[in-house]
Design an enzyme around this catalytic site. Sequence first.
Site: not given
Length: 148
Positions: A11-12, A19, A24, A74, A77, A80, A98, A100, A107
Amino acid sequence: MAPLLHILNGPNLNRLGMREPSIYGEETLADIEAMLAARLEERGWGLVFRQTNHEGELVEFIHAADGGKGIAINAGAFTHTSVAIGDAVRSVSVPVVELHLSNVFAREAFRHHSYIAPAARGVICGFGAYSYWLAAEALIHINEAGEA
Ligand code: DQA
């Protein structure tokens, strides 16, 4: 046909470029896809590159990638929050990395936990768009070393 790597996005990530660019980066997801496609082609690898904002669809993308040579994911969210994504990763037999863009460990605390990492071969984070290439390189290495 060239062996296929599946690069899956949650998502996103369709909003990359506009964004929170200070976190990012300025590159769009289409820029990242083009970079990966070109570099993988040079190395004789094919690419399936997908994005969804829906948890169940990301589960289905993971299942559909089981016939390829590896998955770099990736999950945004969902990393998590999603037991289902972690279970989907455990359900496939191809290697999973995985990844990111940001260094999630630098963070908020809620980003320090991943439901995917325990089921993945490894995790790459913090290198911006280059994290995608590092994840792809890791999958190529696993395959070429006979460790898939
Ligand atoms: C992200 C990090 C996640 O915590 C966040 O929810 C994202 C993007 C990254 O690539 O840095 O959507 O996965």
